[in-house]
Scaffold this active site. Structure first.
Site, PDB file in Angstrom:
ATOM      1  N   SER A 233     -35.228  15.588  29.821  1.00  0.00           N
ATOM      2  CA  SER A 233     -36.495  15.326  30.501  1.00  0.00           C
ATOM      3  C   SER A 233     -37.628  15.920  29.679  1.00  0.00           C
ATOM      4  O   SER A 233     -37.401  16.767  28.817  1.00  0.00           O
ATOM      5  CB  SER A 233     -36.532  15.954  31.907  1.00  0.00           C
ATOM      6  OG  SER A 233     -35.700  15.266  32.807  1.00  0.00           O
ATOM      7  N   SER A 271     -33.044  10.411  31.093  1.00  0.00           N
ATOM      8  CA  SER A 271     -34.178  11.272  30.769  1.00  0.00           C
ATOM      9  C   SER A 271     -35.308  11.029  31.761  1.00  0.00           C
ATOM     10  O   SER A 271     -35.535   9.904  32.200  1.00  0.00           O
ATOM     11  CB  SER A 271     -34.666  10.987  29.347  1.00  0.00           C
ATOM     12  OG  SER A 271     -35.637  11.928  28.945  1.00  0.00           O
ATOM     13  N   GLU A 273     -39.326  11.324  32.192  1.00  0.00           N
ATOM     14  CA  GLU A 273     -40.621  11.507  31.525  1.00  0.00           C
ATOM     15  C   GLU A 273     -41.719  11.458  32.582  1.00  0.00           C
ATOM     16  O   GLU A 273     -42.013  10.392  33.118  1.00  0.00           O
ATOM     17  CB  GLU A 273     -40.838  10.427  30.476  1.00  0.00           C
ATOM     18  CG  GLU A 273     -40.060  10.625  29.189  1.00  0.00           C
ATOM     19  CD  GLU A 273     -38.570  10.345  29.320  1.00  0.00           C
ATOM     20  OE1 GLU A 273     -37.806  10.852  28.477  1.00  0.00           O
ATOM     21  OE2 GLU A 273     -38.165   9.642  30.250  1.00  0.00           O
TER      22      GLU A 273
END
Length: 343
Positions: A233, A271, A273
Site C-alpha cells: 500500500s 496494493s 493507493e
C-alpha cells in the site's frame, strides 16, 4: 538526518521545492512521529496536524481519492460527502487503525473540553499500510499513548525514512518508510506551496525507476532477488495553501498517481493507493459560520501547475522514504536493503 535523494544529485521535476522540501512548508502544517521498536514490534504512528488551530472548530476544505482500494482507512466517507477535514490525519499499521481512530477521538474530546468547544460527533481520519513483514502486527503496539506522543512531538522539521508509521514498511522490494517533498508554484503573480507526505509500502523491485532509469532491474540482478507480486500500500497526504474548492482539490490529488507511475508502479491487485488532501486557504466554523477564505477560488485553467507539483512531490517523496531508511533484517534472516546502498 540521512541524506535525501537531492543530496545524491537526483533532482525530480522542474518546479522549485520549498525551504524544507517537506509537507510542512505549507504554513501551519506540522508532523510528528512515535516509533515502536520493542521486542518483535517494529511499527509506529505518524500524525499530520493540518493547522495550529483546533481542526474540529475550524474545519478545512478536503478531498480523498482511492486509486486501488485494498486498504483499511477511516474517515474518508465523510470527507467525500462534505469536503471537510476536522481531524489530524494519522498513519499506522493495518491492525492498529481502530486503536488509533479511538486515540484521535480521545485527543479531540480532551482538546475541545479544554477550549470550551462542544463536540458530539467527530470524524477521525486514519490511514494504514501493512507492515507485518517486519512487525509482529498482531501485537497492535500503537494506541493512545503513542498517538499522543506523536502529536506532542509535531513540528516542521520531522524525520524521514524508517520512523513512525514507516518503521516497518517495504517499498519496491527495499526498505520503505516516510517520505516528504514540496513545491512552490506561482499563479498570476502569487506564490503558493504544495507538499506531500507518503507512507510507502508497495511495488515490485524489478519495476522501480529512478528519474526514468530502470534501476530496479539492475538491483534485482545484483541481489538475485526472486520475483514477487506487486502488493502492499501507499498513503499519500497532500497539503496546500492554494485557494481551491474540494472538487478542484480532488483533481489535484489524483495527479499523485503520475508520480507513482513514473516510479514504476502498476497498482497491483493487493496494493492500496490512497490519497487525502486538504487546503489551508479556507476554514469553516463547525457552528455554521461563513467560510473564511484567503482569496477567490482559482479558475480551472490555472490548475496545471498544481497538477505538475503534486506529481513531482509524490515521486520525490517516495524516493526519500527509501533512501532515508536504514536496511533491516526480516524475521527469516534476509536483509531488506536500503535504496541508499545502490545510488
Amino acid at each position: 538526518m540521512s541524506r535525501r535523494i537531492r543530496d545524491r544529485g537526483v533532482v525530480i521535476g522542474s518546479l522549485p521545492p520549498g525551504p524544507g522540501n517537506r509537507i510542512t512548508d505549507v504554513p501551519g502544517v506540522t508532523v510528528g512521529h512515535c516509533t515502536v521498536r520493542e521486542g518483535d514490534a517494529c511499527t509506529g504512528v505518524t500524525v499530520i496536524l493540518p493547522c495550529p488551530e483546533n481542526p474540529f472548530a475550524h474545519k478545512l476544505c478536503a478531498a480523498s481519492f482511492v486509486w486501488n482500494g485494498f486498504g483499511k482507512t477511516a474517515g474518508l466517507v465523510q470527507i467525500d460527502e462534505l469536503g471537510r477535514l476536522e481531524s489530524p490525519i494519522a498513519l499506522t499499521n493495518t491492525l492498529n487503525v481502530g486503536l488509533v481512530q479511538d486515540a484521535l477521538v480521545e485527543y479531540m474530546l480532551r482538546r475541545c473540553q479544554a477550549e470550551g468547544v462542544k463536540i458530539t460527533s467527530f470524524n477521525p481520519v486514519v490511514g494504514e499500510c501493512n507492515d507485518s513483514g517486519l512487525n509482529h502486527i498482531a501485537r497492535r503496539a500503537v494506541g493512545l499513548d503513542q498517538v499522543l506522543a506523536a502529536i506532542d512531538s509535531a513540528g516542521t522539521d520531522f524525520a524521514l525514512g524508517d520512523v513512525g508509521a514507516g518503521a516497518g514498511t517495504q517499498c519496491h522490494g527495499l526498505k520503505g518508510g516516510i517520505g516528504s517533498a514540496s513545491r512552490v508554484l506561482e499563479i498570476e503573480g502569487q506564490k503558493y506551496t504544495l507538499g506531500i507526505l507518503v507512507q510507502s509500502n508497495y511495488g515490485k523491485l524489478e519495476d522501480l525507476r529512478l528519474d526514468g532509469a530502470a534501476i530496479g532491474r539492475d538491483i534485482a540482478r545484483r541481489l538475485a532477488a526472486p520475483d514477487a507480486p506487486d502488493q502492499g500500500s501507499i498513503m499519500m497526504i497532500v497539503a496546500t495553501d492554494l485557494p481551491v474548492n474540494e472538487r478542484q482539490l480532488g483533481r489535484i490529488i489524483r495527479r499523485a498517481s503520475v508520480g507513482l507511475a513514473r516510479l514504476g508502479s502498476y497498482v497491483g491487485h493487493g496494493s492500496g493507493e490512497v490519497m487525502i488532501g486538504f487546503t489551508t486557504a479556507c476554514r469553516f466554523d463547525h457552528e455554521g459560520a461563513p467560510a473564511v477564505c484567503s482569496q477567490p477560488v482559482l479558475r480551472e485553467e490555472l490548475l496545471d501547475g498544481a497538477f505538475r507539483a503534486v506529481a513531482e512531490c509524490c515521486e520525490e517523496a517516495v524516493l526519500d522514504s527509501m533512501v532515508c531508511a536504514a536496511p533491516a533484517r526480516l524475521p527469516e534472516g534476509e536483509i531488506l536493503h536500503s535504496l541508499d546502498e545502490f545510488i
